[in-house]
Design an enzyme around this catalytic site. Sequence first.
Site, PDB file in Angstrom:
ATOM      1  N   ASP A   4      -5.714  -2.861  -6.729  1.00 12.39           N
ATOM      2  CA  ASP A   4      -6.689  -1.969  -6.078  1.00 12.39           C
ATOM      3  C   ASP A   4      -6.306  -0.494  -6.264  1.00 12.39           C
ATOM      4  O   ASP A   4      -6.438   0.309  -5.334  1.00 12.39           O
ATOM      5  CB  ASP A   4      -6.782  -2.275  -4.569  1.00 12.39           C
ATOM      6  CG  ASP A   4      -7.093  -3.728  -4.275  1.00 12.39           C
ATOM      7  OD1 ASP A   4      -7.637  -4.416  -5.161  1.00 12.39           O
ATOM      8  OD2 ASP A   4      -6.791  -4.185  -3.155  1.00 12.39           O
TER       9      ASP A   4
ATOM     10  N   GLN B 181       0.827  -1.206   0.000  1.00 10.83           N
ATOM     11  CA  GLN B 181       0.000   0.000   0.000  1.00 10.83           C
ATOM     12  C   GLN B 181       0.866   1.263   0.000  1.00 10.83           C
ATOM     13  O   GLN B 181       1.652   1.478   0.929  1.00 10.83           O
ATOM     14  CB  GLN B 181      -0.925   0.030   1.215  1.00 10.83           C
ATOM     15  CG  GLN B 181      -1.917  -1.118   1.277  1.00 10.83           C
ATOM     16  CD  GLN B 181      -1.457  -2.224   2.201  1.00 10.83           C
ATOM     17  OE1 GLN B 181      -0.296  -2.640   2.166  1.00 10.83           O
ATOM     18  NE2 GLN B 181      -2.366  -2.702   3.044  1.00 10.83           N
TER      19      GLN B 181
ATOM     20  N   ARG C 280     -12.441  -5.745  -7.270  1.00 11.60           N
ATOM     21  CA  ARG C 280     -12.830  -6.731  -6.266  1.00 11.60           C
ATOM     22  C   ARG C 280     -13.444  -5.992  -5.085  1.00 11.60           C
ATOM     23  O   ARG C 280     -13.139  -4.815  -4.840  1.00 11.60           O
ATOM     24  CB  ARG C 280     -11.636  -7.580  -5.834  1.00 11.60           C
ATOM     25  CG  ARG C 280     -10.466  -6.807  -5.235  1.00 11.60           C
ATOM     26  CD  ARG C 280      -9.369  -7.752  -4.786  1.00 11.60           C
ATOM     27  NE  ARG C 280      -8.247  -7.044  -4.171  1.00 11.60           N
ATOM     28  CZ  ARG C 280      -7.409  -7.595  -3.295  1.00 11.60           C
ATOM     29  NH1 ARG C 280      -7.564  -8.864  -2.941  1.00 11.60           N
ATOM     30  NH2 ARG C 280      -6.412  -6.886  -2.786  1.00 11.60           N
TER      31      ARG C 280
ATOM     32  N   GLN D  28       0.343  -0.392  -5.955  1.00  6.46           N
ATOM     33  CA  GLN D  28      -0.822  -0.774  -5.150  1.00  6.46           C
ATOM     34  C   GLN D  28      -1.387   0.460  -4.455  1.00  6.46           C
ATOM     35  O   GLN D  28      -0.654   1.228  -3.835  1.00  6.46           O
ATOM     36  CB  GLN D  28      -0.450  -1.831  -4.112  1.00  6.46           C
ATOM     37  CG  GLN D  28      -1.636  -2.291  -3.262  1.00  6.46           C
ATOM     38  CD  GLN D  28      -1.310  -3.485  -2.385  1.00  6.46           C
ATOM     39  OE1 GLN D  28      -0.333  -4.183  -2.592  1.00  6.46           O
ATOM     40  NE2 GLN D  28      -2.159  -3.740  -1.392  1.00  6.46           N
ATOM     41  N   ASP D  29      -2.719   0.648  -4.576  1.00  9.68           N
ATOM     42  CA  ASP D  29      -3.419   1.751  -3.886  1.00  9.68           C
ATOM     43  C   ASP D  29      -2.942   3.133  -4.337  1.00  9.68           C
ATOM     44  O   ASP D  29      -2.688   4.015  -3.521  1.00  9.68           O
ATOM     45  CB  ASP D  29      -3.264   1.627  -2.361  1.00  9.68           C
ATOM     46  CG  ASP D  29      -3.987   0.432  -1.795  1.00  9.68           C
ATOM     47  OD1 ASP D  29      -4.608  -0.316  -2.578  1.00  9.68           O
ATOM     48  OD2 ASP D  29      -3.923   0.216  -0.569  1.00  9.68           O
TER      49      ASP D  29
END
Length: 543
Positions: free
Chosen positions: A381, A337, A449, A359-360
Site C-alpha cells: 500500500d 505502517q 487493493r 509499507q505506506d
Amino acid sequence: MDKNKIVQAIFYLSFLFYSLGFIDGATIASCSQTPYPEICNHFMNTNILETEKDQTPFTFRDQSLLVTMNHAIKAHQMILSLEMNDSFDEKAKLARADCVELYEDTIDHLNRSLFVSSSNNNNPVDSQTWLSAANTNLQTCQNGFTEFNLTSNYLESLLLPDMLSNFSKLLSNSLAINKENYYISPLYNSKTVHPGSSGGGGRKLLHDDEFPWWVSVTDRKLLQSSPEADIVVAQDGSGNYKTIGEAVAASATRRSGNKRFVIYVKKGVYKEYVEIKNSMNNLMLIGDGIDATIVTGNKNNQDGSTTFRSATFAVSGEGFIAKDITFENTAGPQKHQAVALRSGSDFSVFYSCSFKGYQDTLYVYSQRQFYRDCDIYGTVDFIFGNAVVVFQNCNIYVRKPMSGQKNTVTAQARTDPNENTGIIIHNSRVTAASDLRPVQGSFKSYLGRPWQEYSRTVILKSNLDGLIDPAGWLPWSGNFALSTLYYAEYMNSGSGASTGDRVKWPGYHVITKVTDAGKFTVGNFLAGDSWIPATGVPFDSGL
C-alpha cells in the site's frame, strides 16, 4: 487551525442560523435526494431555524453545511473536554490527539465551504474538495484507534459514536447536495463546461516541461532554474540554519505577506521530523537533487505512532512545492505502517523528488496534488490515501517485502461516491527495485487493493513490468468494495500490462474509449469536478 478560527466559525454559524430559514416542503423534497434522507429531514427541520418562503437550492446547500458544521464544532468541543486520565491507554491518548487536530481541520474545511458562495477568490467547486477532505479526517480519526487494536470501550467513551454517526451522515449528505447544486463533474457525465475551457474539443495541449495552472509564472521559473532562496539550510553551517525545522519555523516571521517563500536545503542527510502546518502557505522547499538532499526518519506503527503521525515529513499548508529532495522512512518492512511523506496540502506539487519506504511510504492524504518526474519506493500500500492526485512520468519501484507478504502499489481510500478523489498514474513505470529483482518470482505484486468502499485508481498509458500478477488487483477482505470501487486501466504496456486474466470484479474496467480515458487526465481529473480550468496542466499529447 487556531481558536480564533473556531470562534469565527461559531459566530458565522450563529449568524446564519438566525438569518436563513427553511420551508418544510422544499426541505423534504431536497432531503429525499440525499444518501440519508431521514437524518437530513430530522436535522434540517429543527425549530432553531426560522421559516422563509423563498427557498432556493443554493440556500438549502448552505443550510446543510451549517447543520454539519454545528455537529463538527460540538464533536470537537466534546473531544477536547474529555479528560485523559491514567485509566486511558497511552496509545488512546495519541489517537485522541490526532482527532483533536483532524476535527479542527474539518471545521476549517466546512467554514471555507460556507464562504465559497460569497467569495470571488474561490472557485465554488473548491468546496467539493474541502468536503471530501473533511470526510477523510473523520475516517482518519477512527483509524488511529483501530490501528492500535483498542477495544470498543475506547471508541464509545472517546468518540461518541451516536453523534459521530449522525455527523458522518450529515457530511455525506452535504457532499451530495453540494455536487448537485454547484456542478456535475465530467466523471458524472457532465454537460457543464469547465471554467477556462473552450467546451468540447478546444482543449489546449501543453508541453511536458509546463506545470499545473496554479503554479505561477514566477514559481515555474523557480522550478526550472537555481532559485534565489529566502533561507538556506546547510549542515556545515554555511547557511542560515542547520535544520529544516528551524528554517520552517523562521519562515513564519521572515516572510512578507503570503508570497512564495523559498527554503533551499543543501545536500546532506537531515535526520529530523518536519511539519508544515496549515497556516504555512506557499512554501517551496528545494534541494540539491534526489539522494543528495535527504530528509529521513523511522517512526512507525509498531513503535507507537499512528500512521498519520509516523510521517518523516508532513505538510498541510496550501500551495506547498518541493523539488530535488528525497523523503524517506527507514523503519523497514517489519515495522509495518511507516510514512515517508504525508501531504494534505491543497494545490501541492512535488517535482523531481524521491519517496522511500516500505509499507505506506507516500500518504497522499487529501486535497489536490500533482507529482511529476518522481521516484516512489515501497512494498505494501505504498501509495495510499484520499487525495485528488495525479502521478505523471514517475518511476514506481516495488521493493522486497517480508516473507509471506504481497506487494500492493496503491490503497486508495474514497469512502463516499460523491468525493472527487482518486489516484491516477499516467505515463509512468511500475517495476521491481534492485532488492526485489533477484527474487521477483517469490513474491506476488499487484497494482492496488481497496482500502475503502469507493476506492478509485486508474492506470493510464504506463509501463507495467512482469512483476505485476496477471490478476492485476488484490481484494482487501472477501468481497468488500468489489462492486463499489472503480479500478481501470487504459493502453498500458509492458509484460505485466495484459488484461486478459485480470480480476472479474464489477468495479474493474478496461477502458477502450479515448473519451473515457480522458476523464482521468491531468486536464480533467485534477482539474476535475469543475474546479480547475482545462488549460495549463501538462500531459502527454498522445492522450
